[in-house]
Motif scaffolding. Structure first.
Motif, PDB file in Angstrom:
ATOM      1  N   MET A   1       0.851  -1.179   0.000  1.00 39.95           N
ATOM      2  CA  MET A   1       0.000   0.000   0.000  1.00 39.95           C
ATOM      3  C   MET A   1       0.895   1.240   0.000  1.00 39.95           C
ATOM      4  O   MET A   1       1.835   1.339   0.781  1.00 39.95           O
ATOM      5  CB  MET A   1      -0.899   0.004   1.237  1.00 39.95           C
ATOM      6  N   ASN A   2       0.576   2.176  -0.886  1.00 39.23           N
ATOM      7  CA  ASN A   2       1.301   3.435  -0.929  1.00 39.23           C
ATOM      8  C   ASN A   2       0.843   4.338   0.213  1.00 39.23           C
ATOM      9  O   ASN A   2      -0.302   4.256   0.649  1.00 39.23           O
ATOM     10  CB  ASN A   2       1.044   4.152  -2.255  1.00 39.23           C
ATOM     11  N   GLU A   3       1.726   5.206   0.668  1.00 36.49           N
ATOM     12  CA  GLU A   3       1.353   6.160   1.712  1.00 36.49           C
ATOM     13  C   GLU A   3       0.350   7.171   1.163  1.00 36.49           C
ATOM     14  O   GLU A   3      -0.614   7.532   1.820  1.00 36.49           O
ATOM     15  CB  GLU A   3       2.599   6.872   2.224  1.00 36.49           C
ATOM     16  N   ILE A   4       0.599   7.619  -0.066  1.00 38.54           N
ATOM     17  CA  ILE A   4      -0.287   8.600  -0.695  1.00 38.54           C
ATOM     18  C   ILE A   4      -0.359   8.306  -2.189  1.00 38.54           C
ATOM     19  O   ILE A   4       0.629   7.903  -2.782  1.00 38.54           O
ATOM     20  CB  ILE A   4       0.210  10.039  -0.422  1.00 38.54           C
ATOM     21  N   ALA A   5      -1.532   8.454  -2.758  1.00 40.78           N
ATOM     22  CA  ALA A   5      -1.711   8.262  -4.198  1.00 40.78           C
ATOM     23  C   ALA A   5      -2.392   9.496  -4.768  1.00 40.78           C
ATOM     24  O   ALA A   5      -3.208  10.132  -4.094  1.00 40.78           O
ATOM     25  CB  ALA A   5      -2.551   7.022  -4.475  1.00 40.78           C
ATOM     26  N   VAL A   6      -2.030   9.815  -5.988  1.00 40.18           N
ATOM     27  CA  VAL A   6      -2.603  10.978  -6.655  1.00 40.18           C
ATOM     28  C   VAL A   6      -3.630  10.500  -7.672  1.00 40.18           C
ATOM     29  O   VAL A   6      -3.323   9.672  -8.527  1.00 40.18           O
ATOM     30  CB  VAL A   6      -1.508  11.818  -7.343  1.00 40.18           C
ATOM     31  N   ILE A   7      -4.827  11.000  -7.566  1.00 40.20           N
ATOM     32  CA  ILE A   7      -5.904  10.649  -8.484  1.00 40.20           C
ATOM     33  C   ILE A   7      -5.885  11.660  -9.623  1.00 40.20           C
ATOM     34  O   ILE A   7      -6.097  12.856  -9.395  1.00 40.20           O
ATOM     35  CB  ILE A   7      -7.265  10.655  -7.765  1.00 40.20           C
ATOM     36  N   ASP A   8      -5.612  11.176 -10.843  1.00 45.22           N
ATOM     37  CA  ASP A   8      -5.532  12.094 -11.987  1.00 45.22           C
ATOM     38  C   ASP A   8      -6.555  11.762 -13.066  1.00 45.22           C
ATOM     39  O   ASP A   8      -6.427  12.177 -14.201  1.00 45.22           O
ATOM     40  CB  ASP A   8      -4.120  12.116 -12.570  1.00 45.22           C
ATOM     41  N   ASP A   9      -7.588  11.037 -12.695  1.00 46.42           N
ATOM     42  CA  ASP A   9      -8.663  10.673 -13.607  1.00 46.42           C
ATOM     43  C   ASP A   9      -9.972  11.228 -13.033  1.00 46.42           C
ATOM     44  O   ASP A   9     -10.271  11.015 -11.850  1.00 46.42           O
ATOM     45  CB  ASP A   9      -8.734   9.141 -13.733  1.00 46.42           C
TER      46      ASP A   9
ATOM     47  N   GLU B   1       2.285  13.549 -10.690  1.00 50.83           N
ATOM     48  CA  GLU B   1       2.720  12.782 -11.864  1.00 50.83           C
ATOM     49  C   GLU B   1       4.102  12.178 -11.650  1.00 50.83           C
ATOM     50  O   GLU B   1       4.352  11.023 -11.999  1.00 50.83           O
ATOM     51  CB  GLU B   1       2.731  13.674 -13.104  1.00 50.83           C
ATOM     52  N   LEU B   2       5.007  12.975 -11.079  1.00 52.23           N
ATOM     53  CA  LEU B   2       6.363  12.478 -10.818  1.00 52.23           C
ATOM     54  C   LEU B   2       6.346  11.327  -9.818  1.00 52.23           C
ATOM     55  O   LEU B   2       7.045  10.325  -9.994  1.00 52.23           O
ATOM     56  CB  LEU B   2       7.245  13.615 -10.293  1.00 52.23           C
ATOM     57  N   LEU B   3       5.544  11.466  -8.753  1.00 55.96           N
ATOM     58  CA  LEU B   3       5.452  10.418  -7.733  1.00 55.96           C
ATOM     59  C   LEU B   3       4.876   9.137  -8.307  1.00 55.96           C
ATOM     60  O   LEU B   3       5.380   8.043  -8.056  1.00 55.96           O
ATOM     61  CB  LEU B   3       4.607  10.912  -6.552  1.00 55.96           C
ATOM     62  N   THR B   4       3.829   9.268  -9.111  1.00 56.64           N
ATOM     63  CA  THR B   4       3.225   8.092  -9.739  1.00 56.64           C
ATOM     64  C   THR B   4       4.240   7.384 -10.624  1.00 56.64           C
ATOM     65  O   THR B   4       4.382   6.163 -10.573  1.00 56.64           O
ATOM     66  CB  THR B   4       1.977   8.495 -10.554  1.00 56.64           C
TER      67      THR B   4
ATOM     68  N   GLY C   1       9.604   1.923  -9.292  1.00 53.65           N
ATOM     69  CA  GLY C   1      10.232   1.416  -8.076  1.00 53.65           C
ATOM     70  C   GLY C   1      11.384   2.294  -7.601  1.00 53.65           C
ATOM     71  O   GLY C   1      12.340   1.806  -7.002  1.00 53.65           O
ATOM     72  N   LYS C   2      11.289   3.595  -7.871  1.00 55.54           N
ATOM     73  CA  LYS C   2      12.356   4.517  -7.491  1.00 55.54           C
ATOM     74  C   LYS C   2      11.822   5.572  -6.532  1.00 55.54           C
ATOM     75  O   LYS C   2      10.618   5.775  -6.426  1.00 55.54           O
ATOM     76  CB  LYS C   2      12.927   5.213  -8.734  1.00 55.54           C
ATOM     77  N   LYS C   3      12.758   6.245  -5.859  1.00 56.29           N
ATOM     78  CA  LYS C   3      12.394   7.367  -4.991  1.00 56.29           C
ATOM     79  C   LYS C   3      12.418   8.642  -5.808  1.00 56.29           C
ATOM     80  O   LYS C   3      13.157   8.755  -6.779  1.00 56.29           O
ATOM     81  CB  LYS C   3      13.361   7.474  -3.825  1.00 56.29           C
ATOM     82  N   LEU C   4      11.633   9.608  -5.386  1.00 57.66           N
ATOM     83  CA  LEU C   4      11.583  10.905  -6.048  1.00 57.66           C
ATOM     84  C   LEU C   4      12.343  11.908  -5.193  1.00 57.66           C
ATOM     85  O   LEU C   4      12.048  12.075  -4.008  1.00 57.66           O
ATOM     86  CB  LEU C   4      10.120  11.343  -6.211  1.00 57.66           C
ATOM     87  N   ALA C   5      13.338  12.558  -5.771  1.00 57.17           N
ATOM     88  CA  ALA C   5      14.156  13.533  -5.042  1.00 57.17           C
ATOM     89  C   ALA C   5      13.401  14.848  -4.906  1.00 57.17           C
ATOM     90  O   ALA C   5      13.167  15.545  -5.892  1.00 57.17           O
ATOM     91  CB  ALA C   5      15.479  13.753  -5.760  1.00 57.17           C
ATOM     92  N   THR C   6      13.004  15.175  -3.698  1.00 56.72           N
ATOM     93  CA  THR C   6      12.332  16.445  -3.419  1.00 56.72           C
ATOM     94  C   THR C   6      12.878  17.012  -2.114  1.00 56.72           C
ATOM     95  O   THR C   6      13.573  16.323  -1.363  1.00 56.72           O
ATOM     96  CB  THR C   6      10.798  16.278  -3.267  1.00 56.72           C
TER      97      THR C   6
END
Length: 196
Positions: free
Chosen positions: A1-9, A123-126, A132-137
């Motif tokens: 389970m992801n901690e947070i998901a972005v709904i783009d639909d 979009e970047l997080l998705t 399977g990578k981390k996003l640098a923020t």
């Protein structure tokens, strides 16, 4: 389970905003079936199943396992994330656009920039999660209490100068293999909380 998901639909956003489906998403932070949810919420299993099908169709919940109970197969489901954010991109042509009226002192422009931030980072997080990578923020979040409006204005001016200086120091258009990062700095009044 992801901690947070972005709904783009847009349809998935609509499904998540339905009060019953939002409640089911919250309940499905832990795996559950239509039967267990119906007992917990005091509703008919068929009604729960109807909502679960919609949430599953939009990728907001997923199948964990199937259990055989006599002649019935019980489907155990779980939310795909602990929490969700709806991307402003679902608004299509009416999505806030910071390029329409840039004004660093405008609350409306701040909202448009924040909307773009949610859309872009979503979009970047998705993409990063799929790869399977981390996003640098990097994020700074804090509070500052100003004695006066003049102090707030002076702070904003000094902050702008400091950020401009740092950008000038590190920005390199000619860096081969370099990657452009978007920078957002915002200051807004804290929301007043009602007395407890």
């Amino acid at each position: 389970m992801n901690e947070i998901a972005v709904i783009d639909d847009a349809e998935a956003a609509g499904a998540s905003l339905d009060p019953m489906r939002a409640r089911l998403l919250a309940e499905l932070a832990e795996p559950g079936s239509a039967t267990t949810l119906a007992k917990k919420l005091g509703l008919a299993r068929q009604k729960i199943n109807y909502h679960l099908r919609s949430l599953e169709q939009h990728g907001l919940i997923s199948l964990v396992e199937e259990r055989r109970k006599g002649n019935v197969t019980e489907r155990v489901l779980r939310a795909t994330a602990s929490s969700y954010v709806i991307s402003p991109s679902v608004l299509g042509a009416v999505e806030p656009d910071p390029s329409r009226s840039p004004d660093r002192l405008s609350a409306r422009w701040l909202l448009a920039v924040a909307s773009r931030l949610v859309r872009d980072v979503g979009e970047l997080l998705t993409g990063a999660q799929r790869a399977g990578k981390k996003l640098a923020t990097f994020t700074i979040d804090g509070d500052v209490r100003f004695a006066s409006a003049a102090d707030r204005a002076a702070f904003a001016e000094e902050l702008a100068e400091a950020v401009t200086s740092l950008v000038a120091k590190y920005h390199d258009d000619s860096a081969e293999g370099g990657r452009t990062h978007h920078l957002v700095v915002a200051v807004h009044p804290e929301l007043k909380k009602p007395p407890a």
